[in-house]
Design a protein around this motif. Structure first.
Motif, short mmCIF file in Angstrom:
data_model
loop_
_atom_site.label_atom_id
_atom_site.label_comp_id
_atom_site.label_asym_id
_atom_site.label_seq_id
_atom_site.Cartn_x
_atom_site.Cartn_y
_atom_site.Cartn_z
N GLY A 231 0.81 -1.22 0.00
CA GLY A 231 0.00 0.00 0.00
C GLY A 231 0.84 1.26 0.00
O GLY A 231 0.36 2.34 0.39
N ALA A 232 2.09 1.18 -0.44
CA ALA A 232 3.00 2.33 -0.41
C ALA A 232 2.47 3.50 -1.23
O ALA A 232 1.89 3.32 -2.30
N THR A 233 2.69 4.71 -0.69
CA THR A 233 2.27 5.95 -1.35
C THR A 233 3.42 6.95 -1.35
O THR A 233 4.50 6.69 -0.79
N ALA A 234 3.16 8.11 -1.89
CA ALA A 234 4.17 9.17 -1.96
C ALA A 234 4.53 9.74 -0.60
O ALA A 234 5.49 10.51 -0.49
N ASP A 235 3.80 9.38 0.42
CA ASP A 235 4.09 9.86 1.77
C ASP A 235 5.04 8.95 2.53
O ASP A 235 5.51 9.30 3.62
N ASP A 236 5.36 7.78 1.99
CA ASP A 236 6.06 6.76 2.76
C ASP A 236 7.57 6.91 2.74
O ASP A 236 8.18 7.26 1.73
N ASN A 237 8.16 6.59 3.91
CA ASN A 237 9.60 6.47 4.09
C ASN A 237 9.87 4.99 4.30
O ASN A 237 9.45 4.41 5.30
N ILE A 238 10.58 4.36 3.35
CA ILE A 238 10.65 2.90 3.28
C ILE A 238 12.07 2.40 3.52
O ILE A 238 13.04 3.03 3.09
N LEU A 239 12.17 1.26 4.20
CA LEU A 239 13.45 0.59 4.40
C LEU A 239 13.40 -0.78 3.75
O LEU A 239 12.46 -1.55 3.97
N ASP A 240 14.42 -1.10 2.95
CA ASP A 240 14.58 -2.42 2.35
C ASP A 240 15.80 -3.07 2.98
O ASP A 240 16.93 -2.65 2.75
N ILE A 241 15.56 -4.10 3.82
CA ILE A 241 16.69 -4.76 4.48
C ILE A 241 17.21 -5.90 3.62
O ILE A 241 16.45 -6.55 2.91
N ALA A 242 18.53 -6.13 3.68
CA ALA A 242 19.20 -7.10 2.81
C ALA A 242 18.78 -6.83 1.37
O ALA A 242 18.31 -7.70 0.64
N CYS A 243 19.00 -5.59 0.96
CA CYS A 243 18.44 -5.07 -0.29
C CYS A 243 19.11 -5.60 -1.54
O CYS A 243 18.60 -5.40 -2.65
N GLY A 244 20.27 -6.27 -1.40
CA GLY A 244 20.95 -6.79 -2.58
C GLY A 244 21.27 -5.69 -3.57
O GLY A 244 21.67 -4.58 -3.19
N PRO A 245 21.06 -5.94 -4.87
CA PRO A 245 21.41 -4.95 -5.89
C PRO A 245 20.37 -3.86 -6.10
O PRO A 245 20.40 -3.16 -7.11
N GLY A 246 19.43 -3.74 -5.17
CA GLY A 246 18.52 -2.60 -5.19
C GLY A 246 17.32 -2.71 -6.10
O GLY A 246 16.64 -1.72 -6.35
N LEU A 247 17.03 -3.91 -6.59
CA LEU A 247 15.92 -4.06 -7.53
C LEU A 247 14.59 -3.70 -6.88
O LEU A 247 13.77 -2.98 -7.47
N VAL A 248 14.37 -4.18 -5.66
CA VAL A 248 13.12 -3.91 -4.95
C VAL A 248 13.08 -2.45 -4.49
O VAL A 248 12.07 -1.76 -4.64
N ALA A 249 14.19 -1.99 -3.92
CA ALA A 249 14.23 -0.61 -3.41
C ALA A 249 13.92 0.40 -4.51
O ALA A 249 13.17 1.37 -4.32
N CYS A 250 14.48 0.19 -5.70
CA CYS A 250 14.25 1.12 -6.80
C CYS A 250 12.80 1.09 -7.28
O CYS A 250 12.25 2.12 -7.68
N GLU A 251 12.17 -0.09 -7.22
CA GLU A 251 10.77 -0.17 -7.61
C GLU A 251 9.89 0.59 -6.62
O GLU A 251 8.98 1.33 -7.01
N PHE A 252 10.19 0.45 -5.31
CA PHE A 252 9.45 1.20 -4.30
C PHE A 252 9.70 2.70 -4.44
O PHE A 252 8.81 3.52 -4.18
N ALA A 253 10.91 3.07 -4.86
CA ALA A 253 11.25 4.50 -4.97
C ALA A 253 10.44 5.21 -6.04
O ALA A 253 10.33 6.44 -6.02
N LYS A 254 9.86 4.46 -6.96
CA LYS A 254 9.03 5.07 -7.99
C LYS A 254 7.74 5.65 -7.41
O LYS A 254 7.12 6.52 -8.04
N VAL A 255 7.32 5.16 -6.23
CA VAL A 255 6.07 5.63 -5.65
C VAL A 255 6.26 6.30 -4.29
O VAL A 255 5.39 7.06 -3.86
N ALA A 256 7.37 6.04 -3.60
CA ALA A 256 7.55 6.50 -2.22
C ALA A 256 8.29 7.84 -2.15
O ALA A 256 8.93 8.27 -3.12
#
Length: 256
Positions: free
Chosen positions: A42-67
């Motif tokens: 349910g991530a939105t533009a208001d969210d501050n998100i942490l990706d633990i054991a993020c590896g090469p950042g694939l998930v973090a970058c996808e979340f960054a498109k909305v957060a």
């Protein structure tokens, strides 16, 4: 519970994922279904998100498109280097990266509105401790998202034996029952589950892996024996001369 660092296991994780840093990003299955994690969070533009054991950042970058902002942390420096490259390729400027352990996150309590982890729990010696840290840094009412392999109890032993050969940093892919107990014990609320499969071709996966010398032959034998038997729980089957299978992934979401 006090964290006691297991240097031997941490070194194995770093050794494996230093070698896997670039090959990991080339396996197309690792790009699958990231949007499901974003949707379920349910991530939105208001969210501050942490990706633990993020590896090469694939998930973090996808979340960054909305957060509003995403922080990624990983134990392996080479993975963070790949994450920075991935961020640059995507043209994203709302991310930051740290190197550190999931057991002692270098953040204040109640900092992040969403805390996510994908494909990391099967490398952890203490998943309960890692989940407790995720909850500590999550804001009250915030969301925890975990995606990882989940199996029927009667498949987990054979699967874990194979995966430890393929990747010596693997510890345990939890059964459905163990996931249920782990999440219940954590105190998470309103827990829900989604699922998807990550299709793989055996030789492609082995080319992106670094088993100990000779173990690749053992892995091939295990999969050939598993074709149509499904003792591993990954639906092994032949396509011509190739062996194909699918990792069964569960996505667990709960509120603090």
């Amino acid at each position: 519970m006090k964290y006691v660092r297991n240097n031997e296991h941490d070194e194995e994780v770093i050794r494996q994922f230093t070698k896997q840093a670039i090959p990991f990003t080339k396996v197309t299955g690792h790009l699958n279904s990231i949007e499901l994690l974003v949707e379920m969070s349910g991530a939105t533009a208001d969210d501050n998100i942490l990706d633990i054991a993020c590896g090469p950042g694939l998930v973090a970058c996808e979340f960054a498109k909305v957060a509003r902002h995403v922080t990624g942390i990983d134990l392996t420096e080479k993975m963070i280097e790949q994450a920075l490259c991935h961020q640059k390729e995507k043209g994203l400027n709302n991310l930051s990266w740290d190197i550190g352990t999931v057991y002692q996150l270098p953040y204040d309590s109640d900092t992040f509105s969403v805390v996510v982890s994908r494909y990391s729990f099967h490398h952890l010696l203490n998943p309960d401790m890692a989940l407790a840290e995720m909850l500590r840094v999550c804001m009250p009412g915030g969301v925890i998202v975990i995606a990882d392999v989940a199996l029927p109890a009667d498949k987990s032993e054979a699967f874990n034996r194979m995966e430890r050969l393929r990747d010596p940093s693997h510890t345990e892919a939890l059964s459905y029952d163990k996931w249920k107990q782990l999440l219940f014990n954590s105190g998470l609320k309103k827990i829900r589950r989604g699922s998807y499969k990550v299709p793989m071709e055996l030789e492609t996966q082995l080319n992106a892996s670094f088993p100990n010398p000779g173990d690749d032959k053992k892995i091939r034998e295990i999969f050939l024996q598993d074709v149509d038997a499904n003792c591993l729980g990954v639906e092994s089957h032949k396509c011509g001369d190739e062996v194909h299978f699918s990792y069964p992934i569960s996505v667990y979401v709960g509120e603090k």
